[in-house]
Structures are given as C-alpha cells and as structure tokens.
Design a protein around this motif. Sequence first.
Motif, short mmCIF file in Angstrom:
data_model
loop_
_atom_site.label_atom_id
_atom_site.label_comp_id
_atom_site.label_asym_id
_atom_site.label_seq_id
_atom_site.Cartn_x
_atom_site.Cartn_y
_atom_site.Cartn_z
N ASP A 71 2.50 1.02 11.96
CA ASP A 71 3.54 1.58 11.07
C ASP A 71 2.90 2.48 10.00
O ASP A 71 3.46 3.52 9.64
N MET A 72 1.76 2.04 9.48
CA MET A 72 1.11 2.82 8.42
C MET A 72 0.74 4.22 8.91
O MET A 72 0.87 5.20 8.19
N ARG A 73 0.31 4.27 10.16
CA ARG A 73 -0.04 5.59 10.71
C ARG A 73 1.21 6.48 10.79
O ARG A 73 1.17 7.66 10.43
N GLU A 74 2.32 5.88 11.21
CA GLU A 74 3.56 6.69 11.30
C GLU A 74 4.04 7.10 9.91
O GLU A 74 4.52 8.21 9.72
N ILE A 75 3.89 6.18 8.96
CA ILE A 75 4.30 6.49 7.58
C ILE A 75 3.46 7.62 7.01
O ILE A 75 3.97 8.52 6.33
N ALA A 76 2.17 7.59 7.32
CA ALA A 76 1.30 8.67 6.84
C ALA A 76 1.75 10.02 7.39
O ALA A 76 1.69 11.04 6.70
N GLU A 77 2.23 10.01 8.63
CA GLU A 77 2.75 11.24 9.24
C GLU A 77 4.01 11.73 8.49
O GLU A 77 4.17 12.91 8.20
N ILE A 78 4.88 10.77 8.20
CA ILE A 78 6.13 11.13 7.50
C ILE A 78 5.84 11.79 6.16
O ILE A 78 6.49 12.75 5.76
N ALA A 79 4.84 11.24 5.46
CA ALA A 79 4.58 11.71 4.09
C ALA A 79 3.64 12.91 4.05
O ALA A 79 3.41 13.47 2.98
N ARG A 80 3.10 13.28 5.21
CA ARG A 80 2.11 14.36 5.22
C ARG A 80 2.70 15.64 4.64
O ARG A 80 3.78 16.07 5.01
N GLY A 81 1.98 16.23 3.68
CA GLY A 81 2.43 17.49 3.11
C GLY A 81 3.44 17.32 1.98
O GLY A 81 3.71 18.27 1.25
N ALA A 82 4.01 16.11 1.84
CA ALA A 82 4.97 15.89 0.75
C ALA A 82 4.21 15.69 -0.56
O ALA A 82 3.05 15.29 -0.55
#
Lengths: 319, 319
Positions: free
Chosen positions: A130-141
């Motif tokens: 999940d953390m990996r997916e969350i990091a993707e979501i927040a990337r660039g934000a």
Amino acid sequence: MPTSSHQPTYPAQVRITEVGLRDGLQSEAAFVPTATKVALLERLMDAGVRHFEATSFVSPRAVPQLRDAAELLATVRRRPGVQLSVLAPNRKGVERALAADADEAVVFLSASETHNRKNLNRSIADSLQDMREIAEIARGAPMRLHGAIACAFGCPFEGDVALDQVEAIARQFAELGFSGLTLGDTTGMATPPLVRATVQRLAARVPQLPVALHFHNTRGLGLANVMEGLALGVTRYESALAGTGGCPFAPGATGNVCTEDTVHLMEQLGVQTGIDLDALCEAGRELERVLGRTLPGQVMRAGPRLRRYAAEAQAAAVG
Amino acid sequence: MPTSSHQPTYPAQVRITEVGLRDGLQSEAAFVPTATKVALLERLMDAGVRHFEATSFVSPRAVPQLRDAAELLATVRRRPGVQLSVLAPNRKGVERALAADADEAVVFLSASETHNRKNLNRSIADSLQDMREIAEIARGAPMRLHGAIACAFGCPFEGDVALDQVEAIARQFAELGFSGLTLGDTTGMATPPLVRATVQRLAARVPQLPVALHFHNTRGLGLANVMEGLALGVTRYESALAGTGGCPFAPGATGNVCTEDTVHLMEQLGVQTGIDLDALCEAGRELERVLGRTLPGQVMRAGPRLRRYAAEAQAAAVG
C-alpha cells in the motif's frame, strides 16, 4: 558514593508536533464541534506551536470524532511556517488529505503483524505494498508523506517486536522518499534502553530518515523516554496537549506524553521549543473545560517549577 | 541524525524505601485503621520491600492520620532485614521513636528559611542546633539517625535554594554521625540538571554521607529524575505505593514518585530492587480499595510492559 561524571548533551532546539487534536481526541465519545477544534488550533499556534497532526482522514464510522477532518482543514486559517499534518490510514485517506490541501500525510503500519491485522485489516507485507501505491498517488504533489510505525517499541499482543522489522519498514519509507519517520509507542511499552537501541539502529542503518519519537505515558515512562531521546540527539517529538488520549488496553492509564510537561522538561534542560509554556498551559486548561474533566497534564496544574506561592496562604508540607 | 554513543551505566542494585504509609497517608483526612496500615506493611514486606518510612512521631493535632505511630510500631511484627524508619520532626519525636524501638529516626529541616519557619516554626540555624541536641539524645542507642533536607531542589516560596545551603546542612548531618541523607523534593521542583548538580556537589564535598533521592511527581518529572539519579550512581530512592501523597500547593497534582512505577523502570534498566513487581502492584490496588479512589500509579493499572492481551478481546489503537 561513586558518581558518573558524564554530562549528557542535549540538542539546542527541537520540533514538537502537537497530536492532541488527533491522537488525543480520537477516542472521545462526545463530538467536539469543529469550531472548538479550530479555536484550540488557533490558540496553540498563538502559543508558538508550529507542527500539528491535526486530524485523521479515517472512516467516520471507525472514528466519529474526526468525521469533520475536511471541514477542519478548510476552516482553519493557514499561517506561514505552520505545518498541518493529517493521519491517513489508507490510499483513500491520502487522496482525501491531498484534496484537503494538507501539508503532510502521515501514513502508518505496525511493526507487529497481529496489531497491523487488527488495526488495518491486512498483513504487514500488504501494508508495505500500500505504501508504494500511496507514494505513487502523492508523487509530484506539494503534500509530503511521513511514515509512522505503530507498536514500534512492543505490541500488546505479541510482546517485543524485532528491531529488524522496525528497520525494514523504515528502510522502505526512506526508499519511497518519505520526509520522516515516527516511532509510535502505541501502548506505552517503550523504555529508555529500547529507545536507545532503536534510535541507534536506525541512525546507523537508515540515517537519511529523520526520526520523531511519539510516546504514551501508559506506564509513567513518557518523559524518561523523551529525556533518553534527547540524550541520543533526537530533535523531533510528538505529544498531546494536557496528556489526552488513552490506551484501549489499559483503562485509566494516562495517554500521550503531555505537551506542556514536555515543554517544561525541555526548558529545564535548556532545549528550545519555540513554544510559550504559560500560553500552552492555558490551552491545556481550556481543553479540560472543553472535555469537562481533569486531564493528566501536571504542569498546567502545578505551574512551572519557579512559580511562587505566598507564604501566608498555604499550609506547609513536610517531606 | 547525530546520535550520542555514550551508554549510561546504572547501579546493579538499589535500595527503595517505601514512604507511602507516612508521606503518602499523612494528608488523608479519613483515618486509616492501624490494622489496615499493618496489613499493608505486611503485604509490602511479603513483596520484598525491606526499608520503610512507616509513620511519623509528629503531633497528633498536626497530623491526625499518624496519631497511631507508637501503636503501629508495637503491632507490626518485625522481620530480620527489614528496617522501620519513622519521621521525627523534633526532639520529642525522636524520644518517642526511641521508646517505640524504631530502627531509624528521620529528622529533617528545610533548605529554605521560609519553608523551615512555616514547617517547623524555627530558623534553619535553630533547627541545626536541634540536630545537635537530637544527636546527643540518640547517642549510644541502637536507633540510627538519618537526615532529610526538605525543599532540597527548590522552595515554593523562595524559588531556587542555594547549593551552599544544601551542602552546609549535609555537612552537619555528616559531622553528627548520621547514617545517611535524603534530598527531599517536597513540592516537585527537581529537574535532571538540578539533581546532577546537587548530587555531584555532595559527592565531592560530603562523600561520607550516602544520599537518597525522594521525588514528588508534581510536574511529571519524577521518573526522569530517578533515571538521572541512576546515571549518577545514586543507589537509594524513596517512593510511595501507588503514588500517594500530594502537594498542598498544587491541588490535583500527583504525589510522591510511585513505587511500582519506579520498580518497573528499574527492572527495565536492569537494576535490581529485590521487590516483586506483581505483588507490589497488588498492594497498590489494595491501597486504592482502602482509600476508595483511583491513585496515580500507572503500572498497577497497565501492567508491566510485556503483559499480553488477547487479540480478540479488544479494539485496536492507532498511533
């Protein structure tokens, strides 16, 4: 009497993150109105607090007290230099935190498999995915991600947790570019030697990740653990106004380490916090009025150590 | 993150003196029957406690709760290796302690002139003269004399006290042949740096006098101060079962450092106390039943840190 001549050195300055509005309030049955929460936040900012874990984007069914998370963030007037973090237990929470323009989302998992399954309903391995997916979501934000490890110093179901497990989770947080790591003493099992062992391990193996210490005073060791953290050079601490928050496994036990008592200790050790202790104590007493009961904080009741009493006014004590 | 690599060393073993029956109970309005006090003493001895400040030969008018001092000492069955100390505020108290066959009388004065006048109705100089007369009274008797300095870490009326004053009093106790010295943190003003400065001064200047530390948790620093004492090599501590006792200047503040919480900390630091923590916690809960209210002790409520909880039985906590 033999005495040690070693003089501990403490950091010149630390960052204290106020978690009372999240960890302190989350178990309160009676809903605290959003305006009251905002007023407490304002009061704490006025006192010099600059870092908050202000609420949680958790399911309103799970934690009804924090169902106003989005409204809270929309209402509170942002100030330069003040960081509003929010807890986000999952991907959806992180998306809500992003939408609410939080400065930082705190995502977490437990160092204990049993606790993680009870708390997040998944395995540690699944949480790490999940953390990996969350990091993707927040990337660039603009919103930062901060990792927290619950039960970092022990689990009420499993007992001691492996340092290797704590290190492995920290390593992944670092690899995903998280801005920091909180070691959460969820049920008050930390002790000074365990704090030392854990902090030293992470400083040696995952040095790029700044560590924050988050203690509960469940067994009375909160400030002793803070002092050990200071002696180790740790500069980030999390605490709750008035010592709110509890431990569901220890009814009647006190909750988070108390912010006023922590700031008072820091002052006595010569460590700068940027927080005005008198104003902080007034905020603690205000929280007692809001919750309608006595809270565990000591300094808001007794005053700082050099508070003077009139010699006529009181009976004296022996011992 | 920079971390200090200095590993503090703690004493292998310490002596804990239980003061709950004196300092803990003295402000309790409802008289605790002598038989109940004796039962608590017995229970604590069974738990391994070997040193007690069991009562005070103070005026029954001043402290009605301890009016049964002589009866208590006559009733409790003495055990080999167990030392029963009593507080004695003056010459008459010491005579009564001698008559009651106490093992040790604790005589005291304050490091603060204002506090000494309020508490003992005399100047520090007069109190020091009293000490000389008391030493004469006790000369040749099997009863030892132990000196205590009230307000050793600060005075609620005067603020900081001078280290020179503390040293001068300690020096006289030593010259009179007293067996030890208690530094009493009467109103919870001790801090780790102050503990360090005071203990180091006395170790350097009055090394023949063993020092005991007696903290109140008024501002939440009790166990942090104990830990500092341990790091300094101090091997004698005084604490009260369940954290009883209060501070007349800080209503609602907790009292003495709690014995169970202290023993729990010592165990976690690898310091031997000879006391069984489970039995001690049971005694703490018994004292709560006796006094009819919740007391400040944390470990008797939460259990020692490795107490296990069933995963099915409880809701989980985050953070």
